[in-house]
Design a protein around this motif. Structure first.
Motif, PDB file in Angstrom:
ATOM      1  N   GLU A 289      -6.787  -0.390  72.996  1.00 16.20           N
ATOM      2  CA  GLU A 289      -6.193   0.938  72.829  1.00 16.20           C
ATOM      3  C   GLU A 289      -5.489   1.118  71.483  1.00 16.20           C
TER       4      GLU A 289
ATOM      5  N   GLY B 172      -6.536   1.847  68.506  1.00 16.83           N
ATOM      6  CA  GLY B 172      -7.040   2.807  67.517  1.00 16.83           C
ATOM      7  C   GLY B 172      -7.934   2.089  66.524  1.00 16.83           C
TER       8      GLY B 172
ATOM      9  N   SER C   7     -11.146   6.188  70.799  1.00 18.65           N
ATOM     10  CA  SER C   7      -9.938   6.120  71.623  1.00 18.65           C
ATOM     11  C   SER C   7     -10.172   5.569  73.031  1.00 18.65           C
TER      12      SER C   7
ATOM     13  N   ARG D 211      -9.659   3.769  76.532  1.00 25.04           N
ATOM     14  CA  ARG D 211      -8.437   3.687  77.346  1.00 25.04           C
ATOM     15  C   ARG D 211      -8.758   2.854  78.583  1.00 25.04           C
TER      16      ARG D 211
ATOM     17  N   ALA E 284      -4.944  14.936  73.190  1.00 28.30           N
ATOM     18  CA  ALA E 284      -3.831  14.237  72.517  1.00 28.30           C
ATOM     19  C   ALA E 284      -4.120  12.739  72.438  1.00 28.30           C
ATOM     20  N   TRP E 285      -4.631  12.180  73.516  1.00 28.12           N
ATOM     21  CA  TRP E 285      -4.952  10.755  73.530  1.00 28.12           C
ATOM     22  C   TRP E 285      -6.030  10.426  72.480  1.00 28.12           C
TER      23      TRP E 285
ATOM     24  N   ARG F 275      -6.795  12.120  69.818  1.00 24.41           N
ATOM     25  CA  ARG F 275      -6.257  12.324  68.464  1.00 24.41           C
ATOM     26  C   ARG F 275      -5.425  11.119  68.027  1.00 24.41           C
ATOM     27  N   ASN F 276      -4.618  10.623  68.934  1.00 27.75           N
ATOM     28  CA  ASN F 276      -3.788   9.453  68.596  1.00 27.75           C
ATOM     29  C   ASN F 276      -4.650   8.254  68.204  1.00 27.75           C
TER      30      ASN F 276
ATOM     31  N   GLU G  22      -6.203   8.813  64.797  1.00 32.50           N
ATOM     32  CA  GLU G  22      -5.223   8.674  63.708  1.00 32.50           C
ATOM     33  C   GLU G  22      -4.924   7.197  63.432  1.00 32.50           C
ATOM     34  N   GLY G  23      -4.858   6.422  64.502  1.00 29.31           N
ATOM     35  CA  GLY G  23      -4.671   4.976  64.310  1.00 29.31           C
ATOM     36  C   GLY G  23      -5.822   4.363  63.530  1.00 29.31           C
TER      37      GLY G  23
END
Lengths: 440, 158
Positions: free
Chosen positions: B18, B20, B41, B43, B104-105, B107-108, B111-112
């Motif tokens: 997880e 990224g 992403s 999970r 949101a998940w 995107r995070n 970004e990582g």
């Protein structure tokens, strides 16, 4: 063989995607229909319908292609982020030959840049036929910048090299050509020394520290390994490649002598091109370019530098050896302690390292003559024939050493100079008293 | 390929997955043609036996077509900095086309990935161009797990 025209996206139209700046991925399928996916460092385009993949750690990929030759590769064009899917069919594995050697050298050179050896055991190169190449998603994608090679400028530099009157002019022209033609100002040139086992830096441009006189053994580091194999090495994403080599590390670092002059180097190298200068089947030296931009040197650049490198090699080896004569005064200032170590012919000025090896021995001899006879004018020929120096019979090497010596003196002090006065003649300028002492 | 019990992802492996990182997904058609596409992403739900991963909707036609007849899937996750890599293989048990709640998940994670690739010199603009906003979520049960880090141990079961 199919042709480029049959592919939706001709392989030749996406050259940057084959530069390995961003790793590709390869998927295969086993006999039970289970897919496998792994990253690939570089996909090499062989021709309009074939690519080559290096066999390094592809255990599952290899076993899958035995039962099912189909593979798909996801290629990335680094400038735009555009991606392409290549449908491949495995044809054969090559375990020797020029293409295999070239890939092996590139992998070894990246490991060597980290001081490691025997990391990447390239067991073979898989040759695959390309059945389809298409953008993914199917959008119009800018295939990326390709350098525009100006052939007329290449020819102009070629003529200038052919007309060069001495070694220094050859070296300066070669560096100017690399800087202009490739739009990259960071270049250095190394020559093979008389032992045939090491290279030394004789010219550089675009570096905060010139690295003049720095040395590297053949087979050591990226440049040394490229030189030993007589192969050009082009690295397009040094940060990523070094991460990869570190991940596979079986630590086998080669020590670095703290007294050594470091090679010319940029603070954050991303792209590097090291090209051997070859003439009459022999290595003469290396032309090296560096950039802090990833993907900076492309395959066309490699071709241009290879052409220049070989022309420089031929110019240097065919340079006429001249014979010859000339004068001046020394000022009254505090004396300089000049210490010479017989063991490695190193010379220190006021306890600061200046140079070693052949160039050190030459300087020591010149200073001895100057001290004993007050003579300041010398000819290349007398240095070449001086029995105390025992110079090897390599005619171009002396001039290269004198260039190196002159540039090192210019960098390191303001009271000793070697100035060329005529063809094959030079003048030793001394503006402070010298105290010579020999150790050993 | 044999494995008697389903693989369970432990906490440290979940953290890695997880983080990224770079993710690639492979599917296969019934006739044995492989297909590779980006994954984003991933999970790990609390059961530790399944993984959710997102693919770009615009790139999903072939994988979804493959999965209609062959639900087998492979996912490789690699750290661009350390090159530590793992591969998970299994069977797709769920496909979700509406992923509004997952934005949101996703995107995070992206970004990582952007940060990590920038650290090794990749052009952030080019990296940003690798993905599309609309995604499809694939959920698969993990049956096999391998160390994929380049080196002599590559391919070793975890």
């Amino acid at each position: 063989m199919t042709t480029d025209a049959l592919l939706e996206v001709p392989l030749s139209s996406i050259p940057l995607a084959f530069e390995g700046v961003v790793p590709a991925a390869i998927a295969t399928v086993d006999a039970e229909g289970m897919p496998n996916v792994t990253f690939l460092s570089v996909v090499h385009r062989i021709d309009d319908a074939h690519v080559a993949l290096s066999r390094q750690f592809f255990n599952k990929t290899d076993s899958n292609t035995v039962v099912n030759p189909r593979a798909q590769v996801n290629l990335i064009e680094p400038a735009s982020g555009g991606t392409y899917l290549l449908d491949l069919v495995y044809e054969r594995t090559e375990r020797n030959g020029p293409f295999f050697e070239r890939m092996r050298t590139r992998l070894d050179a990246v490991a060597a840049a980290e001081g490691m050896t025997n990391i990447f055991v390239l067991s073979g190169v898989d040759i695959c036929r390309v059945e389809a190449c298409r953008p993914n998603p199917p959008l119009e994608i800018d295939a990326g910048r390709k350098h525009n090679v100006q052939l007329e400028r290449v020819m102009a530099y070629s003529t200038k090299l052919a007309d060069a009157g001495d070694m220094e002019e050859v070296l300066d022209t070669a560096m100017a050509a690399c800087a202009e033609l490739l739009g990259n100002p960071h270049v250095f040139i190394m020559l093979l020394d008389e032992s045939g086992e090491s290279l030394y830096t004789v010219a550089s441009t675009g570096y905060a520290d010139s690295g003049m006189g720095s040395e590297v053994r053949l087979g050591v580091g990226l440049v040394g390994l490229a030189a030993e194999r007589r192969q050009s090495v082009r690295v397009t994403n040094m940060g990523r490649e070094l991460s990869y080599s570190r991940a596979t590390r079986v630590d086998d670092r080669i020590g670095v002598d703290e007294d050594d002059i470091p090679l010319p180097s940029l603070p954050a190298i991303q792209s590097q091109l090291a090209t051997p200068m070859l003439a009459a089947h022999s290595l003469v030296g290396m032309i090296c370019l560096q950039s802090e931009q990833s993907g900076r040197f492309q395959s066309d650049d490699e071709c241009i530098v290879a052409i220049l490198a070989n022309q420089v090699a031929m110019a240097l080896t065919s340079m006429p050896v001249e014979v010859a004569d000339v004068e001046e005064p020394a000022g009254e200032a505090p004396p300089v302690q000049v210490k010479y170590y017989l063991e490695d012919d190193s010379v220190f000025l006021d306890n600061e390292y200046l140079i070693k090896g052949v160039a050190g021995a030459i300087l020591w001899r010149l200073l001895q003559v100057y001290q004993a006879e007050g003579r300041r004018d010398f000819s290349n020929k007398e240095v070449r024939l001086d029995p105390s120096l025992q110079l090897p019979d390599i005619k171009d090497n002396l001039e290269a050493r004198l260039i190196l010596l002159r540039r090192r003196l210019e960098e390191r002090c303001d009271y000793l100079r070697i100035e060329k006065t005529a063809r094959g003649r030079f003048h030793l300028q001394v503006t402070r008293p010298l105290v010579l002492s020999q150790v050993g | 390929m044999t494995q008697t019990t389903p693989f369970r992802i432990d906490e440290s492996l979940r953290e890695f997955i997880e983080l990224g990182l770079a993710v690639q997904i492979a599917t296969a058609s019934n006739n044995g043609s492989p297909h590779v596409t980006y994954g984003w992403s991933p999970r790990v739900p609390t059961d530790g036996r399944t993984v959710e991963v997102f693919i770009d909707k615009v790139r999903s036609a072939t994988p979804l077509a493959d999965l209609k007849t062959n639900k087998k899937i492979a996912m490789t996750v690699a750290d661009p900095i350390s090159y530590r890599s793992i591969q998970l293989k299994g069977t797709v048990v769920g496909i979700e086309l509406d992923c509004a709640d997952d934005q949101a998940w996703v995107r995070n994670g992206r970004e990582g990935f952007l940060v990590r690739t920038s650290l090794i010199g990749d052009d952030p603009v080019a990296i940003r161009n690798l993905w599309y906003d609309d995604v499809v979520r694939l959920t698969f049960s993990v049956e096999f797990a391998f160390d994929q880090t380049p080196g002599p141990e590559a391919g070793r079961p975890l």
